[in-house]
Design an enzyme around this catalytic site. Structure first.
Site, PDB file in Angstrom:
ATOM      1  N   CYS A  95      42.481 -30.282  16.948  1.00  0.00           N
ATOM      2  CA  CYS A  95      42.311 -31.624  16.364  1.00  0.00           C
ATOM      3  C   CYS A  95      41.229 -32.345  17.157  1.00  0.00           C
ATOM      4  CB  CYS A  95      43.630 -32.393  16.436  1.00  0.00           C
ATOM      5  SG  CYS A  95      43.497 -34.036  15.729  1.00  0.00           S
ATOM      6  N   ARG A 122      48.603 -32.019  10.238  1.00  0.00           N
ATOM      7  CA  ARG A 122      49.595 -31.641  11.247  1.00  0.00           C
ATOM      8  C   ARG A 122      51.011 -32.020  10.864  1.00  0.00           C
ATOM      9  NH1 ARG A 122      47.658 -30.587  15.896  1.00  0.00           N
ATOM     10  NH2 ARG A 122      49.662 -30.938  16.851  1.00  0.00           N
ATOM     11  N   ARG A 176      46.688 -31.343  20.890  1.00  0.00           N
ATOM     12  CA  ARG A 176      47.941 -31.828  20.281  1.00  0.00           C
ATOM     13  C   ARG A 176      48.928 -30.676  20.190  1.00  0.00           C
ATOM     14  NH1 ARG A 176      46.662 -35.420  15.089  1.00  0.00           N
ATOM     15  NH2 ARG A 176      48.790 -36.124  15.440  1.00  0.00           N
ATOM     16  N   LYS A 187      51.716 -44.133   5.353  1.00  0.00           N
ATOM     17  CA  LYS A 187      51.487 -42.677   5.355  1.00  0.00           C
ATOM     18  C   LYS A 187      52.417 -42.001   6.365  1.00  0.00           C
ATOM     19  CE  LYS A 187      48.024 -40.927   7.917  1.00  0.00           C
ATOM     20  NZ  LYS A 187      48.411 -39.898   8.901  1.00  0.00           N
ATOM     21  N   ASN A 188      52.475 -42.544   7.583  1.00  0.00           N
ATOM     22  CA  ASN A 188      53.210 -41.875   8.656  1.00  0.00           C
ATOM     23  C   ASN A 188      54.724 -42.025   8.540  1.00  0.00           C
ATOM     24  OD1 ASN A 188      50.800 -40.994   9.542  1.00  0.00           O
ATOM     25  ND2 ASN A 188      50.641 -42.415  11.273  1.00  0.00           N
ATOM     26  N   ARG A 238      42.205 -39.618   3.741  1.00  0.00           N
ATOM     27  CA  ARG A 238      43.473 -39.031   4.192  1.00  0.00           C
ATOM     28  C   ARG A 238      44.523 -40.096   4.471  1.00  0.00           C
ATOM     29  NH1 ARG A 238      43.355 -35.083   9.002  1.00  0.00           N
ATOM     30  NH2 ARG A 238      45.549 -35.286   8.420  1.00  0.00           N
ATOM     31  N   ASP A 272      46.403 -45.553  17.169  1.00  0.00           N
ATOM     32  CA  ASP A 272      45.742 -45.460  15.861  1.00  0.00           C
ATOM     33  C   ASP A 272      44.942 -46.709  15.503  1.00  0.00           C
ATOM     34  OD1 ASP A 272      48.465 -43.572  14.285  1.00  0.00           O
ATOM     35  OD2 ASP A 272      46.879 -42.995  15.670  1.00  0.00           O
TER      36      ASP A 272
END
Ligand code: EPZ
Length: 419
Positions: free
Chosen positions: A115, A91, A120, A21-22, A398, A306
């Protein structure tokens, strides 16, 4: 709204890890740097990916997303507005700012807003883009920028918590079309940044030093279309490893990049797992007990923030006292009170959490607060006595592709139910 109903389980077998995802989100934003067609392979079907698709469509892109393949074409380049109603839900959409400024000379991107994992800010993003010569002002919750042409510069991008992943992405994407050379100091070294640079180079960008704290970008006149296959999701992989460890299981992960998980594998070996690495596979064999340890989160290559909540769930049923120090998001402890509701003994003091391992924890109704905290609660549910109900699993959707199906395939007793 859905919830997960989870029972104590042991896991076995193999699981295929999805694309990252990132890595995919900034790569999708990078397609704003060209009007030519781009293709991204191995894209996970997540709500965050679908949100980025909506934002790019508003910004004039025509997108087809099927079987993990994104084909992105340009319909028009008029619009430069990324609206609050979408940016506030994700974000990463803020990293459309740099590409829009560099390619279209103007941008109006909503500030991301609050958040649950803590403050953030986006000051580093704005600082870096201003140093490249963009005029940026904040007006009614929007970041409004314009430029007649960006100009390369030496930029220090370090903040109070070290490097910033998305600020690095925003600035290096903008610099790839700026005049002259940009040197980014204290750049993020995450594999997701390396993957973004791999894509930008395929588009014709001139970049060196990705994966190190000093990235050098020589601007080019224009960028062409490009194709890329996303790297595997190291955080999803780490989540399954934590689930295997907590449930005292032996599992194999396929489609992983073990080098992206060095700090995690080292910690797993210390806590109580045998880890075999073979090309793009990782095999975990649990040793039947969980030793106490100290985990301190850091920017890559340190232990990822994470995975902090997932490993807290592991240590909550371990032997002895463990200490977790959260150096990236000092307030990222929403999961502590929920784990304590399940009978864990965790004390939080500022950026520290002291985890006193207990013999067992008990199923309860718990509330997901954010993406990774919810993954930690699912893992707790897999080791708890009795039934656990994890509410608001939209947080999980998500960032995890078909999590409950993948866990079920490993033998987990988990199901998704309407609330
Ligand atoms: C990326 O967020 C990830 N998101 C996050 O993953 C991850 O937690 C984070 O990096 C850290 O690893 C994506 O890649 C889409 P940062 P990012 O800027 O880039 C401070 C998940 O679960 N900071 O590296 O937004 C910031 O407050 C998500 O998938 C500033 O002070 O994180 C934090 O303390 C959650 N000013 C630290 O830097 C800025 O302008 C690191 O944040 C920017 C950041």
């Amino acid at each position: 709204m859905d919830k997960f109903v989870v029972y104590k389980s042991s896991l076995q077998g193999e699981v295929e890890i999805s694309g990252s995802k990132n890595a995919c989100l900034p790569i999708m934003a990078a397609t704003l740097l060209t009007d030519e067609e781009c293709k991204i392979f191995g894209v996970p079907d997540l709500t965050d990916v679908r949100t980025m698709i909506k934002i790019l469509e508003i910004l004039g892109k025509k997108i087809v997303f099927e079987d993990g393949v994104l084909v992105i074409k340009t319909k028009n380049t008029k619009s430069c507005v990324a609206p609050y109603r979408l940016v506030r839900t994700m974000r990463a959409s803020f990293c459309c700012l740099g590409p829009l400024l560099a390619k279209r000379g103007r941008a109006k991107v909503s500030l991301p807003g609050g958040c649950v994992i803590g403050p953030r800010p986006v000051d580093l993003h704005i600082k870096g883009l201003r140093e490249l010569g963009a005029n940026i002002r904040i007006d009614k919750g929007y970041c409004i920028g314009e430029t007649k042409g960006l100009r390369g510069k030496r930029i220090f991008l370090g903040g109070n918590f070290g490097s910033s992943v998305l600020a690095t992405a925003n600035v290096l994407m903008a610099a790839s079309l700026a005049e002259g050379e940009t040197v980014i100091e204290c750049a993020a070294c995450e594999p997701e940044i390396e993957d973004l640079v791999r894509f930008l180079k395929k588009m014709g960008a001139d970049i060196q030093g990705e994966g190190t704290p000093i990235i050098r970008v020589r601007g080019v006149k224009c960028l062409q279309g490009g194709e890329i296959k996303s790297i595997p999701d190291r955080i999803e992989a780490g989540t399954f490893i934590a689930a295997g460890l907590a449930t005292n299981s032996s599992i194999k992960l396929r489609n992983v990049q073990p080098l992206h998980l060095t700090s995690v594998i080292e910690k797993v070996r210390e806590i109580g797992g045998e880890v075999e690495v073979d090309n793009s596979q990782i095999s975990l064999h649990s040793r039947g007990y969980i030793s106490p340890t100290e985990i301190t989160t850091f920017p890559y290559p340190g232990f990822p923030t994470d995975l902090q909540s997932q490993f807290m769930s592991v240590l909550s049923i371990g032997k002895g006292i463990s200490l977790i120090t959260e150096k990236v998001y000092p307030d990222r402890f929403m999961h502590v009170s929920e784990l304590n509701r399940m009978g864990a003994h965790i004390k939080r003091q500022g950026p520290y959490a002291i985890v006193e391992g207990v013999e067992r924890i008990y199923g309860a109704e718990v509330m997901a607060s954010d993406l990774r905290a919810s993954a930690g609660l699912v893992i707790a549910g897999l080791v708890a006595e009795g039934k656990t109900e994890v509410h608001r699993v939209y947080h999980l959707d998500r960032g995890y592709e078909r999590l409950e199906e993948k866990l079920k395939k490993l033998g987990a007793k988990i199901k998704r139910e309407k609330q």
